[in-house]
Design a protein around this motif. Structure first.
Motif, mmCIF file in Angstrom:
data_model
loop_
_atom_site.group_PDB
_atom_site.id
_atom_site.type_symbol
_atom_site.label_atom_id
_atom_site.label_comp_id
_atom_site.label_asym_id
_atom_site.label_seq_id
_atom_site.Cartn_x
_atom_site.Cartn_y
_atom_site.Cartn_z
ATOM 1 N N GLU A 70 41.428 36.015 49.100
ATOM 2 C CA GLU A 70 41.422 35.816 47.652
ATOM 3 C C GLU A 70 40.938 37.085 46.955
ATOM 4 O O GLU A 70 40.510 38.040 47.578
ATOM 5 C CB GLU A 70 40.524 34.633 47.295
ATOM 6 N N ALA A 71 41.033 37.074 45.616
ATOM 7 C CA ALA A 71 40.634 38.235 44.822
ATOM 8 C C ALA A 71 39.161 38.551 45.040
ATOM 9 O O ALA A 71 38.334 37.658 45.199
ATOM 10 C CB ALA A 71 40.890 37.959 43.349
ATOM 11 N N PHE A 103 38.189 38.510 34.013
ATOM 12 C CA PHE A 103 37.429 37.720 33.039
ATOM 13 C C PHE A 103 37.195 38.534 31.766
ATOM 14 O O PHE A 103 37.427 38.051 30.659
ATOM 15 C CB PHE A 103 36.094 37.286 33.652
ATOM 16 N N ILE A 139 35.394 39.953 44.018
ATOM 17 C CA ILE A 139 34.571 39.591 42.863
ATOM 18 C C ILE A 139 34.728 40.605 41.734
ATOM 19 O O ILE A 139 34.776 40.224 40.559
ATOM 20 C CB ILE A 139 33.095 39.391 43.270
ATOM 21 N N GLU A 184 37.327 42.369 40.960
ATOM 22 C CA GLU A 184 38.617 42.107 40.316
ATOM 23 C C GLU A 184 38.529 40.857 39.442
ATOM 24 O O GLU A 184 39.101 40.808 38.354
ATOM 25 C CB GLU A 184 39.707 41.950 41.362
ATOM 26 N N SER A 185 37.799 39.863 39.897
ATOM 27 C CA SER A 185 37.625 38.641 39.105
ATOM 28 C C SER A 185 36.850 38.931 37.819
ATOM 29 O O SER A 185 37.193 38.407 36.755
ATOM 30 C CB SER A 185 36.890 37.580 39.919
#
Length: 172
Positions: free
Chosen positions: A29-30, A39, A32, A34-35
């Motif tokens: 998954e992406a 956001f 952190i 990148e998250s």
């Protein structure tokens, strides 16, 4: 006994397999960072209410730092912040229903990610600053009290020695 150990061993093996699988899935998954970038890009930081929330957090932090020795003010801030964090889910639900009255887009999701990032996390950070400040002030008070105690004991000892000398002079 051996059967229960085999069962326990099998359960542990299954648990470790599940943990390894979850780590593999999380790695796919992406990341952190990148998250966080996604956001930040999704939020319109020019909305007046967001600027107001951030300004309130900055004001609270400044108040906590400037008035760190004012226990009453800091306790009021801490209780208010804790109440806001405690009621974040209720606040999120209300804002989720009424977002159109103050925002340009629906930020408030069912999971409460946005309110956690915008309100709860900064308030928890401010309360952490308060906690560290309390610990520093308390340790300083403890040192001051110990110094006063040692000075008091030294005066008492000096008075006792002086009285003993006076008593010895009277006896001789």
């Amino acid at each position: 006994m051996a059967g229960s150990l085999d069962g326990l061993s099998a359960a542990l093996d299954e648990t470790f397999r599940d943990i390894r699988e979850k780590f593999r899935e999380a790695g796919k998954e992406a990341k952190i960072w990148e998250s966080l970038q996604a956001f930040a890009a999704a939020v319109d930081w020019t909305e007046p209410w967001i600027i107001g929330v951030l300004a309130t957090h900055c004001l609270l932090l400044v108040l906590v730092l400037v008035f760190r020795k004012n226990w009453n003010l800091n306790m009021i801030i801490m209780v208010a912040a804790a109440a806001a964090v405690y009621n974040a889910q209720r606040i999120n639900s209300y804002l989720h229903r009424h977002w159109a009255a103050f925002a340009r887009q629906p930020y408030f999701d069912e999971q409460g990610v946005f309110i956690s990032a915008l309100m709860s996390a900064p308030l928890l950070a401010i309360m952490l600053v308060q906690l560290v400040s309390y610990l520093i002030l308390t340790s300083q008070m403890l040192v001051e009290m110990k110094v006063k105690e040692l000075k008091y004991k030294a005066r008492q000892k000096a008075r006792g020695e002086k009285q003993a000398q006076q008593t010895n002079k009277k006896d001789s």
